[in-house]
Design a protein around this motif. Structure first.
Motif, PDB file in Angstrom:
ATOM      1  N   ALA A 159       0.831  -1.204   0.000  1.00  0.00           N
ATOM      2  CA  ALA A 159       0.000   0.000   0.000  1.00  0.00           C
ATOM      3  C   ALA A 159       0.864   1.252   0.000  1.00  0.00           C
ATOM      4  N   LEU A 160       1.949   1.228   0.771  1.00  0.00           N
ATOM      5  CA  LEU A 160       2.838   2.388   0.803  1.00  0.00           C
ATOM      6  C   LEU A 160       3.481   2.630  -0.552  1.00  0.00           C
ATOM      7  N   THR A 161       3.852   1.569  -1.237  1.00  0.00           N
ATOM      8  CA  THR A 161       4.471   1.707  -2.560  1.00  0.00           C
ATOM      9  C   THR A 161       3.533   2.426  -3.524  1.00  0.00           C
ATOM     10  N   VAL A 162       2.279   2.007  -3.533  1.00  0.00           N
ATOM     11  CA  VAL A 162       1.289   2.639  -4.403  1.00  0.00           C
ATOM     12  C   VAL A 162       1.134   4.108  -4.040  1.00  0.00           C
ATOM     13  N   GLN A 163       1.060   4.382  -2.744  1.00  0.00           N
ATOM     14  CA  GLN A 163       0.844   5.763  -2.297  1.00  0.00           C
ATOM     15  C   GLN A 163       2.034   6.652  -2.644  1.00  0.00           C
ATOM     16  N   LEU A 164       3.257   6.157  -2.456  1.00  0.00           N
ATOM     17  CA  LEU A 164       4.432   6.965  -2.776  1.00  0.00           C
ATOM     18  C   LEU A 164       4.487   7.308  -4.259  1.00  0.00           C
ATOM     19  N   ASN A 165       4.095   6.376  -5.082  1.00  0.00           N
ATOM     20  CA  ASN A 165       4.074   6.647  -6.521  1.00  0.00           C
ATOM     21  C   ASN A 165       3.013   7.673  -6.894  1.00  0.00           C
ATOM     22  N   GLN A 166       1.939   7.698  -6.125  1.00  0.00           N
ATOM     23  CA  GLN A 166       0.848   8.633  -6.414  1.00  0.00           C
ATOM     24  C   GLN A 166       1.035   9.981  -5.719  1.00  0.00           C
ATOM     25  N   THR A 167       1.896  10.018  -4.701  1.00  0.00           N
ATOM     26  CA  THR A 167       2.089  11.238  -3.908  1.00  0.00           C
ATOM     27  C   THR A 167       3.582  11.542  -3.844  1.00  0.00           C
ATOM     28  N   PRO A 168       4.134  12.116  -4.902  1.00  0.00           N
ATOM     29  CA  PRO A 168       5.598  12.248  -5.017  1.00  0.00           C
ATOM     30  C   PRO A 168       6.255  13.132  -3.974  1.00  0.00           C
TER      31      PRO A 168
END
Length: 308
Positions: free
Chosen positions: A231-240
């Motif tokens: 989940a963190l991986t997805v979020q980091l990619n979406q929230t640079p």
């Protein structure tokens, strides 16, 4: 009657020498052989090495863990008929160095200025101070208290989260883990120093991670089970503009196939935030052994039900 000690670490010879130098009375260090597992009444051991063998220990009365984390030894399927102590009180300064080293480097834009140096660019950037920022610490034990004290020197406001909201020294406020969500949205920096217990498993899941500020910085320094890495991986990619500094993982080494490796706004370190030094661990053991000899309560006893 002599106490018989089994060393069960990856650095047995170092520990053997250091413990021998302590000249502890009535203590015999056994050779690390199968009969020693049965014979020893005290174990000085790494949890992951001790757990598969502990059922064979006929005379075990006390196990001194060489690590702070003892989750391998507190699983419900394992025996609990002995005293278990862990290592505490020596990691606070090291964790503070790690956390504030990365945090200040980010705040002061070290990487950006290094890149500008290579291009011979003189270009002052934005500036953001830690003063007035909100630090949320998941965990309020000795490590978190040391980090909180350091944060106060920088003028940060510090909130602590623990299981029951029990008041702890050095925090502006402390709340229970049940109220975590309301604090995540207010935090500029989040750092988890939580142990691996059923109460901490996956608490930083997709729902809670989504509450973080768009420029929040998150650290995981305790145990990997706390964080949903996918989940963190997805979020980091979406929230640079968010940043993650991660030192612990549910699977270590972190598999090379995991996409978190490729996140530009993630920093991955191989569980090195607060290495323990043998001299410090032996000093703790020596102090506990003196208490043991005098039939006094030991320091840093682990509650098997709580897991810490």
């Amino acid at each position: 009657m002599a106490n018989k000690l089994l060393l069960l670490t990856r650095e047995n010879e170092i520990y053997r020498e250091l413990i021998t130098q302590c000249n502890l009375p009535d203590l015999v260090i056994l050779n690390n052989e199968s009969d020693s597992i049965i014979e020893a009444d005290i174990w000085f051991a790494e949890p992951a090495l001790a757990a598969p063998l502990i059922s064979q220990a006929k005379n075990l009365r006390w196990l001194q863990s060489t690590f702070a984390g003892v989750d391998k030894l507190v699983m419900p399927t394992l025996r609990r008929d002995y005293l278990l102590t862990n290592v505490r009180g020596i990691f606070g300064s090291l964790m503070s160095e790690y956390l504030f080293g990365y945090l200040l480097a980010h705040q002061r834009e070290h990487l950006k200025y290094k890149q500008q140096q290579q291009q011979k660019n003189w270009l002052p950037g934005g500036y953001r101070t830690l003063q007035g920022q909100n630090l949320l610490l998941l965990g309020t034990g000795s490590i978190a208290q040391h980090i909180a004290a350091t944060a106060k020197h920088f003028g940060m406001t510090v909130t602590g989260i623990n299981r029951l909201g029990t008041v702890a020294y050095g925090f502006d406020r402390v709340d229970s883990i049940d109220n975590l969500a309301q604090h995540l949205s207010q935090a500029d920096v989040v750092a988890s120093i939580l142990p691996n217990t059923p109460y901490t498993d996956n608490i930083l899941d997709q729902q809670n991670l989504s509450l973080l500020k768009p420029e929040a910085i998150i650290f995981n320094l305790g145990r990997g089970n706390v964080l949903d890495l996918d989940a963190l991986t997805v979020q980091l990619n979406q929230t640079p503009n968010q940043q993650a500094i991660l030192d612990v993982f549910s699977q270590e080494p972190l598999p090379k196939t995991h996409p978190i490796w490729s996140c530009a706004n993630a920093i991955i370190t191989p569980h090195i935030a607060a290495p323990s030094f043998p001299e410090q661990i032996v000093a703790l053991f020596s102090s506990n052994y003196q208490l043991w000899q005098n039939q006094q309560p030991l320091n840093f006893i682990v509650d098997f039900d709580k897991g810490y």
